[in-house]
Write a protein that holds these residues in place. Structure first.
Motif, short mmCIF file in Angstrom:
data_model
loop_
_atom_site.label_atom_id
_atom_site.label_comp_id
_atom_site.label_asym_id
_atom_site.label_seq_id
_atom_site.Cartn_x
_atom_site.Cartn_y
_atom_site.Cartn_z
N LEU A 1 0.83 -1.20 0.00
CA LEU A 1 0.00 0.00 0.00
C LEU A 1 0.87 1.25 0.00
O LEU A 1 0.58 2.23 -0.70
CB LEU A 1 -0.91 -0.01 1.23
CG LEU A 1 -2.10 0.96 1.24
CD1 LEU A 1 -3.06 0.68 0.10
CD2 LEU A 1 -2.83 0.88 2.57
N GLN A 2 1.94 1.22 0.78
CA GLN A 2 2.86 2.36 0.85
C GLN A 2 3.49 2.63 -0.51
O GLN A 2 3.67 3.78 -0.90
CB GLN A 2 3.94 2.09 1.88
CG GLN A 2 4.98 3.19 2.00
CD GLN A 2 6.07 2.83 2.99
OE1 GLN A 2 5.80 2.65 4.18
NE2 GLN A 2 7.30 2.69 2.52
N ALA A 3 3.82 1.56 -1.24
CA ALA A 3 4.40 1.74 -2.57
C ALA A 3 3.42 2.45 -3.50
O ALA A 3 3.82 3.31 -4.30
CB ALA A 3 4.79 0.38 -3.15
N PHE B 1 -8.69 2.20 -3.84
CA PHE B 1 -9.77 1.78 -4.73
C PHE B 1 -9.39 1.76 -6.21
O PHE B 1 -10.24 1.50 -7.06
CB PHE B 1 -10.99 2.70 -4.53
CG PHE B 1 -11.54 2.68 -3.13
CD1 PHE B 1 -12.34 1.64 -2.70
CD2 PHE B 1 -11.23 3.70 -2.25
CE1 PHE B 1 -12.84 1.61 -1.40
CE2 PHE B 1 -11.72 3.69 -0.95
CZ PHE B 1 -12.53 2.64 -0.52
N GLY B 2 -8.13 2.01 -6.50
CA GLY B 2 -7.71 2.03 -7.90
C GLY B 2 -8.19 3.30 -8.59
O GLY B 2 -8.69 4.23 -7.97
N ASP B 3 -8.05 3.32 -9.91
CA ASP B 3 -8.40 4.52 -10.69
C ASP B 3 -9.87 4.59 -11.07
O ASP B 3 -10.38 5.67 -11.37
CB ASP B 3 -7.56 4.57 -11.97
CG ASP B 3 -6.07 4.75 -11.68
OD1 ASP B 3 -5.75 5.38 -10.66
OD2 ASP B 3 -5.26 4.26 -12.49
N SER B 4 -10.55 3.46 -11.08
CA SER B 4 -11.90 3.43 -11.65
C SER B 4 -12.91 4.25 -10.86
O SER B 4 -13.86 4.79 -11.43
CB SER B 4 -12.40 1.97 -11.76
OG SER B 4 -12.33 1.32 -10.51
N ASP C 1 -7.47 -3.42 -9.47
CA ASP C 1 -6.34 -2.64 -8.94
C ASP C 1 -6.65 -2.04 -7.57
O ASP C 1 -5.86 -1.27 -7.03
CB ASP C 1 -5.94 -1.52 -9.91
CG ASP C 1 -7.10 -0.57 -10.24
OD1 ASP C 1 -8.25 -0.91 -9.91
OD2 ASP C 1 -6.83 0.49 -10.84
N ALA C 2 -7.79 -2.42 -7.00
CA ALA C 2 -8.13 -1.96 -5.65
C ALA C 2 -7.23 -2.65 -4.63
O ALA C 2 -6.65 -3.71 -4.89
CB ALA C 2 -9.59 -2.24 -5.33
N ALA D 1 -9.94 -3.38 0.44
CA ALA D 1 -11.17 -3.02 -0.25
C ALA D 1 -11.80 -4.25 -0.88
O ALA D 1 -13.03 -4.46 -0.81
CB ALA D 1 -10.89 -1.96 -1.31
N GLN D 2 -10.99 -5.09 -1.52
CA GLN D 2 -11.52 -6.31 -2.14
C GLN D 2 -12.01 -7.29 -1.08
O GLN D 2 -13.06 -7.93 -1.26
CB GLN D 2 -10.43 -6.95 -3.00
CG GLN D 2 -10.01 -6.09 -4.18
CD GLN D 2 -9.05 -6.82 -5.11
OE1 GLN D 2 -9.28 -7.97 -5.48
NE2 GLN D 2 -7.96 -6.15 -5.48
#
Length: 509
Positions: free
Chosen positions: A161-163, A213-216, A274-275, A279-280
């Motif tokens: 997550l930090q990356a 949550f990714g870009d979507s 990509d979340a 979240a998933q």
């Protein structure tokens, strides 16, 4: 037939009777009953029955807590307040707070979480599913809290997550990305006048949203962040159950955010791969629980979204506000973080975390000064805290700021900002009076990520840009914290207050 004198006497006699009744009630409530029940928490007297201290609670809760504590002798024993007919227990002693953490069966946290989630629209039937214990004695909520710790506590999942955060913030903190509402004006090609509050808000909330949550999500609703900020500034009204007509903007923003998450959940899972892991996992576990309706699933994702975003950008704003108003401190910190940048400009997070004591002290002190968290519990069975007996079905509040400003712990200048306070006394972070993130099993799991977010933003800004304080006179003074809004977290500035920066790219970048 009543004489004219008798007619005149009736209203007077009613007033005298009412006053006598009020005096009898007041004497019983605040003189006789406390004498008969010395083991009960002392109550701060009030004048209007039922209403109690409602106005002070809504207008300046921390000021009310301070006044009550001092009025009742400053013994730091548990005391009580009445607000709109509800008696609240207030604990301000480190020992009493520890006792509350240890008595988790008699003083529960789950009723508070149930109430909070209910304000976000979860129905009682859904909440029952979330809190029922399985054969191992754990509920869905217990398991989800454990999963949140797995994602947020140091380890592989936090590293991943930090990356993501690092990449997102790194992309934002470039001269070419400094644009939009953040920039108030441009001075030639190599200087921009910037709103610090908007800069912190945009970079950190956008970066966190994409990391989790990714870009979507933002592709579906490009205005989500703008809507969220409207909600976040007024979300305290939700906690106090304001009616719709008195908080239209907040409720409308809340509805728009929940709609955005409902639309997000309606996307094919392939578009949400990509979340983040949490979240998933949260979505999959709700499916497994049978929580399938958008009206019940989307608020849970919105709650996660709010938890990860509500404090970091404000904390970052205050850290930089203190820096820009103290040139020597700014220069000293800039020099300290310089070695964290390796060849090619890559940033070492371990160096920031382990080898920058002034940065750590600035972070802790800013958090201490600007954060007004309130721990909440519900007394579920008779229990003794300190020397006071607490009765069931009462709410207990722990306003940690009452401990954060204790001069016996933090020194005679406890009410003032001192960037090197935690540098001189490293034991303060281990003090039982220092409760930035609560404590016990419910201590906020996001504390490790919040530090990394703020460190990344500060380091990249100071490494890549030269900043100066713009304006003159009133425009240059330190912004006022909005201490009257009972946010329960890091305070924002008073409406209209900001720090205006002149920003230039450093020549080597």
């Amino acid at each position: 037939m009543l004489s004219e004198e008798r007619i005149r006497f009736v209203p007077f006699s009613i007033c005298i009777t009412g006053l006598a009744a009020w005096l009898a009630w007041w004497a019983w409530r605040f003189v006789v009953e406390p004498a008969l029940r010395p083991e009960a928490p002392r109550e701060l007297p009030y004048l209007i029955p039922v209403v109690g201290h409602a106005r002070s609670m809504f207008m300046d809760s921390n000021g009310l807590f301070s006044y009550a504590r001092e009025y009742l002798g400053n013994s730091r024993q548990v005391f009580s307040l009445t607000v709109m007919g509800q008696e609240l227990y207030i604990a301000t002693s480190p020992k009493d707070v520890l006792s509350v953490y240890k008595n988790s069966k008699a003083i529960g946290f789950n009723p508070v979480i149930r109430q909070l989630l209910g304000t976000f629209g979860l129905r009682p039937a859904t909440l029952d599913k979330m809190f029922v214990e399985n054969t191992n004695g754990k509920s869905w909520m217990d398991i989800s809290h454990g999963n949140l710790k797995l994602q947020m506590h140091p380890g592989n999942k936090l590293d991943e997550l930090q990356a993501e955060f690092h990449g997102n913030i790194d992309n934002w903190m470039r001269w070419s990305r400094l644009s939009g509402p953040v920039v108030l004006s441009a001075v030639g090609e190599d200087e921009k006048v910037v709103s610090l509050y908007k800069w912190c808000s945009q970079v950190l909330v956008d970066s966190a949203t994409r990391a989790f949550f990714g870009d979507s999500l933002l592709e579906l609703d490009p205005d989500l962040l703008k809507t969220f900020f409207i909600f976040d500034e007024q979300s305290w009204k939700l906690n106090y159950h304001y009616p719709y007509f008195a908080a239209k903007d907040m409720y409308n923003a809340k509805s728009k955010c929940e709609t955005a998450f409902a639309n997000y959940l309606a996307l094919p899972k392939e578009q949400r791969k990509d979340a983040s892991w949490i979240a998933q996992t949260l979505e999959e576990s709700m499916d497994g629980l049978g929580v399938l309706e958008d009206s019940q699933a989307s608020p849970m994702l919105f709650v996660l979204f709010r938890v990860i975003n509500t404090n970091a950008y404000r904390l970052c704003f205050w850290c930089l506000s203190y820096l820009i108003h103290d040139v020597s401190l700014l220069e000293e910190l800039t020099a300290e973080i310089q070695p964290a940048f390796q060849s090619g400009g890559s940033l070492s997070m371990p160096y920031l975390l382990n080898d920058c004591p002034l940065l750590a002290s600035l972070y802790e002190e800013t958090f201490r000064i600007s954060n007004y968290p309130i721990g909440a519990r519900v007394v579920t069975s008779q229990v003794t805290v300190g020397r006071k007996h607490l009765r069931p079905d009462k709410q207990l509040l722990m306003p940690y700021a009452q401990m954060h400003f204790d001069p016996e712990v933090f020194g005679s200048n406890a009410n003032e900002f001192d960037a090197k306070r935690f540098l001189r006394n490293k034991n303060l972070t281990r003090s039982t009076s220092y409760r930035l993130f609560g404590g016990g099993s419910t201590q906020c799991p996001g504390r490790f990520l919040a530090r990394r977010e703020v460190y990344l933003f500060l380091a990249l800004l100071l490494f890549r840009f030269d900043i100066t304080l713009e304006g003159d006179g009133e425009k240059r003074r330190f912004p006022k914290m909005d201490a009257k809004i009972p946010s329960g977290g890091v305070m924002g500035p008073v409406a209209g207050e900001d720090v205006i920066l002149g920003v230039k790219p450093k020549k080597q970048h």
